[in-house]
Scaffold this active site. Structure first.
Site, short mmCIF file in Angstrom:
data_model
loop_
_atom_site.label_atom_id
_atom_site.label_comp_id
_atom_site.label_asym_id
_atom_site.label_seq_id
_atom_site.Cartn_x
_atom_site.Cartn_y
_atom_site.Cartn_z
N ASP A 67 0.85 -1.19 0.00
CA ASP A 67 0.00 0.00 0.00
C ASP A 67 0.89 1.25 0.00
O ASP A 67 1.67 1.46 0.93
CB ASP A 67 -0.88 -0.02 1.25
CG ASP A 67 -2.06 0.94 1.15
OD1 ASP A 67 -2.16 1.67 0.16
OD2 ASP A 67 -2.87 0.97 2.09
N ASP A 68 0.80 2.05 -1.06
CA ASP A 68 1.57 3.31 -1.15
C ASP A 68 3.07 3.09 -1.34
O ASP A 68 3.86 4.00 -1.06
CB ASP A 68 1.37 4.18 0.09
CG ASP A 68 -0.02 4.81 0.18
OD1 ASP A 68 -0.93 4.33 -0.51
OD2 ASP A 68 -0.19 5.77 0.94
N CYS A 113 -5.99 4.70 -3.56
CA CYS A 113 -6.28 3.31 -3.19
C CYS A 113 -7.58 2.74 -3.74
O CYS A 113 -7.56 1.73 -4.45
CB CYS A 113 -6.29 3.20 -1.66
SG CYS A 113 -4.78 3.74 -0.84
N LYS A 144 -6.00 -5.38 3.90
CA LYS A 144 -6.84 -4.21 3.62
C LYS A 144 -7.85 -4.49 2.51
O LYS A 144 -7.51 -5.08 1.48
CB LYS A 144 -5.92 -3.04 3.22
CG LYS A 144 -6.63 -1.82 2.67
CD LYS A 144 -5.63 -0.72 2.39
CE LYS A 144 -6.26 0.42 1.61
NZ LYS A 144 -5.34 1.56 1.43
N HIS A 179 -10.95 -1.86 1.68
CA HIS A 179 -11.15 -0.48 1.19
C HIS A 179 -12.11 -0.39 0.00
O HIS A 179 -11.97 0.48 -0.86
CB HIS A 179 -9.80 0.16 0.83
CG HIS A 179 -9.78 1.64 1.06
ND1 HIS A 179 -8.72 2.45 0.73
CD2 HIS A 179 -10.70 2.46 1.61
CE1 HIS A 179 -8.96 3.69 1.05
NE2 HIS A 179 -10.17 3.74 1.59
N HIS A 239 1.45 2.19 4.09
CA HIS A 239 0.56 3.35 4.24
C HIS A 239 0.79 4.01 5.60
O HIS A 239 1.07 3.34 6.59
CB HIS A 239 -0.89 2.87 4.14
CG HIS A 239 -1.90 3.95 3.93
ND1 HIS A 239 -2.25 4.85 4.90
CD2 HIS A 239 -2.65 4.26 2.85
CE1 HIS A 239 -3.18 5.66 4.44
NE2 HIS A 239 -3.44 5.34 3.18
N ASP A 280 -0.38 -0.76 -4.89
CA ASP A 280 -1.62 -0.27 -5.48
C ASP A 280 -1.43 1.03 -6.27
O ASP A 280 -2.21 1.35 -7.15
CB ASP A 280 -2.73 -0.13 -4.43
CG ASP A 280 -2.34 0.77 -3.27
OD1 ASP A 280 -1.19 1.23 -3.20
OD2 ASP A 280 -3.21 1.02 -2.39
N HIS A 281 -0.38 1.79 -5.93
CA HIS A 281 -0.04 3.02 -6.66
C HIS A 281 1.29 3.52 -6.12
O HIS A 281 1.94 2.85 -5.32
CB HIS A 281 -1.13 4.10 -6.53
CG HIS A 281 -1.56 4.36 -5.13
ND1 HIS A 281 -0.75 5.01 -4.21
CD2 HIS A 281 -2.69 4.03 -4.46
CE1 HIS A 281 -1.36 5.07 -3.05
NE2 HIS A 281 -2.54 4.48 -3.17
N LYS A 303 1.53 9.68 -5.36
CA LYS A 303 0.15 9.34 -4.99
C LYS A 303 -0.78 10.53 -5.19
O LYS A 303 -0.49 11.65 -4.77
CB LYS A 303 0.12 8.90 -3.52
CG LYS A 303 -1.28 8.57 -3.00
CD LYS A 303 -1.22 8.13 -1.55
CE LYS A 303 -2.62 7.83 -1.01
NZ LYS A 303 -2.59 7.32 0.38
#
Length: 587
Positions: free
Chosen positions: A40-41, A80, A139, A141, A295, A347-348, A372
């Site tokens: 994540d991130d 996200c 996660k 989301h 994250h 995810d990014h 992001k």
């Protein structure tokens, strides 16, 4: 003759039994297990195998040596919720309504009504129908409820997963008691404004009533009561109750810890992942490990705290690498290495703006511009991608062809022998021929880069020439001017006064200018006008493929609705800890 006939019948029955047994228990080697790991991130430049020489990621680096490194792996969004929706469905998130026309582009409250629509078919649902055990750990989301606290219409178990252990929302500052709140402040400000407006209205009505000598009627009393409720809610939020409402841990449909204890969350994610693998080692499985790491807030257990050269963020990346190593070791331990298709990504891109004081607590995207939330800039959408499939793909391979997170959808469907839905557009492409070097080039010719519901950029891969053109129609305004991010606010925005529209569009050739620093012009690029014209035609065709769908991230669907709030106690007093005896630390 009768004996030959009976022999054939017996053989046919045996073949049918064996086929059914194989499909049920995973004997058929053509149906590998699927292990999907998503950070994540995580920034494009945060891993050793992607050029970082100061953060230690030996387990992920080893994974890359044993498989294929995807150097042009692209997320469908730079935040996200929409990126993950695209990953799960193989479709641009605008097709499912998982994009926003307002400034909030992700779900920030569990008590909201938006989420991944029930009519979307995830890869988990496809594999579940093929007899795979399916699980998501970490996660989600993608929303929880629609109309009541327990309808769980957007829950992972409604989208093809047999098992869920993790957080239904995302990490927020509220989830770590020592951090300054972020949602609390917004919630309080929103309801305090409403309180003031209602109070002003009530006061005006009272003056009118007094001036005309009419008695105060029940409507006025209702307004006063409403005003008091709003004020109470704003006060409630001010004292940190959003931490209890939004930071929770669920097992399947049950809230088991509220608020979540992050101190040993990393070990618990590993433990659950390992247990799932061991529990399903005799049948084909799909396991989606969706890390909380990296994250913010970057919670890190004591054994990793202060171990990296990059502060809390580096510690978090190195802990995540340890988690990957433990999960991969479990696959090896049960003898499934050669029977498992393993995939790792983010995810990014990394979150450049997030700081604590003067210290950045976010990822590094290498040479890529932006990060992001920044629309179509490469730093927000290009992510590390790794695939390992022993005996099927060549180890230590670098694949420098455009690929997408959305490609995992048709890829795992193909591996499981499932057919992708034919009643909708699937934007992802099956990666198997490319990974196995059966074809030379990616199936992707054009990719569309959205910021919320706004198309910001498009790329065009000309396979014959090797050129990788990219046009930006809209770019976020960096703050302060000339900076590489929006440091004046939490994240860059997608529309309005906070973006610049370019006419003609900015044009880059990423094959020569990966950092997107030198926009081309008709004077510097003879093909400029042709490229811009071709892009406009492609954009028009793409937009003709879009159909109106309910917007899951509009104001109504993201606003907090108390009656939808998941709660393990009596609302609003939501706290519990059924995980108190599940704190095993995995060494």
């Amino acid at each position: 003759m009768p004996s030959q006939l009976s022999h054939r019948v017996v053989s046919l029955v045996a073949w049918v039994v064996f086929s059914l047994f194989s499909q049920t228990y995973g004997i058929n080697a053509s149906r590998p297990n699927i292990l999907l790991i998503m950070a994540d991130d995580l920034g494009y430049g945060d891993l050793g195998c992607f050029g970082n020489n100061t953060i230690r990621t030996p387990n992920i680096d080893q994974l890359a040596k044993e498989g294929v490194k995807l150097t042009q792996h692209i997320a469908a969004a730079s935040v996200c919720t929409p990126s993950r929706a695209a990953f799960l469905t193989g479709r641009y998130p605008i097709r499912s309504g998982m994009v926003s026309q307002i400034k909030k582009r992700v779900f920030i409250r569990t008590g909201a009504s938006g989420g991944l629509p029930e009519n979307e078919t995830t890869f988990a649902k496809l594999l579940q129908q093929k007899g795979y055990a399916t699980g998501i750990i970490g996660k989600w989301h993608q929303g929880v409820n629609c109309e009541s606290r327990n309808d769980h219409c957007h829950h992972p178990l409604k989208h093809g997963f047999d098992y869920f252990y993790g957080i239904p929302l995302t990490l927020l500052n509220e989830c770590q008691a020592t951090k300054d709140p972020e949602v609390d402040v917004e919630l309080q400000a929103t309801y305090w404004f409403c309180t003031q407006m209602v109070a002003l209205l009530v006061f005006t009505l009272l003056l009118i009533k007094m001036a005309t000598s009419f008695p105060v009627k029940w409507k006025t009393i209702a307004f006063i009561t409403f005003c008091g409720v709003l004020f109470f809610i704003s006060w409630f939020a001010d004292y940190g109750f959003a931490r209890y409402w939004n930071c929770m841990l669920m097992r399947d449909h049950t809230v088991i810890e509220q608020p979540i204890n992050l101190e040993n969350a990393a070990s618990r994610i590993v433990k659950e992942s390992v247990t799932f693998i061991e529990r399903n080692k005799k049948r084909p499985f799909l396991l989606f490990v969706s890390f909380f790491h990296v994250h913010t807030p970057c919670f890190t257990t004591k054994i990793f705290h202060g171990k990296s050269q990059h502060g809390l963020y580096g510690d978090n990346v190195e802990e995540m690498d340890w988690m990957v190593g433990r999960i991969l070791a479990a696959v090896d331990r049960v003898g499934l290495r050669n029977k498992t298709f393993t995939y790792f990504t983010s995810d990014h891109g990394g979150h450049l703006e997030f700081r604590e004081g003067n210290i950045q607590v976010g990822g590094w995207n290498g040479r890529l511009k932006g990060g992001k939330g920044m629309g179509g800039w490469e730093g927000g959408i290009r992510v590390p991608g790794i695939v390992r499939w022993p005996g099927k793909v060549a180890p230590n391979t670098v694949l420098d062809e455009p690929t997408s997170l959305m490609d995992i959808y048709p890829t795992v469907a193909h591996l499981a022998g499932a057919s992708v839905p034919q009643d909708r557009i699937i934007d992802g492409k099956n990666l198997v021929p490319l990974l196995r070097e059966e074809v030379k080039h990616s199936e992707h010719e054009f990719m569309f880069h959205y910021c919320g519901s706004h198309l910001h950029a498009v790329r065009w891969y000309q396979k014959e020439s090797g050129a990788l053109w990219k046009v930006h129609y809209v770019t976020p305004n960096f703050e302060p001017q000339g900076a590489g991010a929006c440091y004046g606010i939490k994240m860059c925005q997608c529309f309005g006064d906070e973006v610049t529209h370019h006419n003609p569009p900015l044009l880059f050739d990423l094959s020569r200018d990966l950092s997107e620093t030198n926009p081309l012009s008709p004077a510097s690029e003879p093909l400029f006008n042709m490229i811009i014209s071709q892009m406009a035609t492609v954009v028009a065709k793409h937009r003709n493929t879009l159909t109106p769908v309910p917007q899951q991230l509009d104001m109504y669907n993201i606003v907090w609705k108390p009656w939808l709030q998941p709660c393990c106690g009596t609302f609003p007093f939501c706290w519990c800890n059924d995980e108190s005896n599940n704190d095993t630390i995995i060494k």
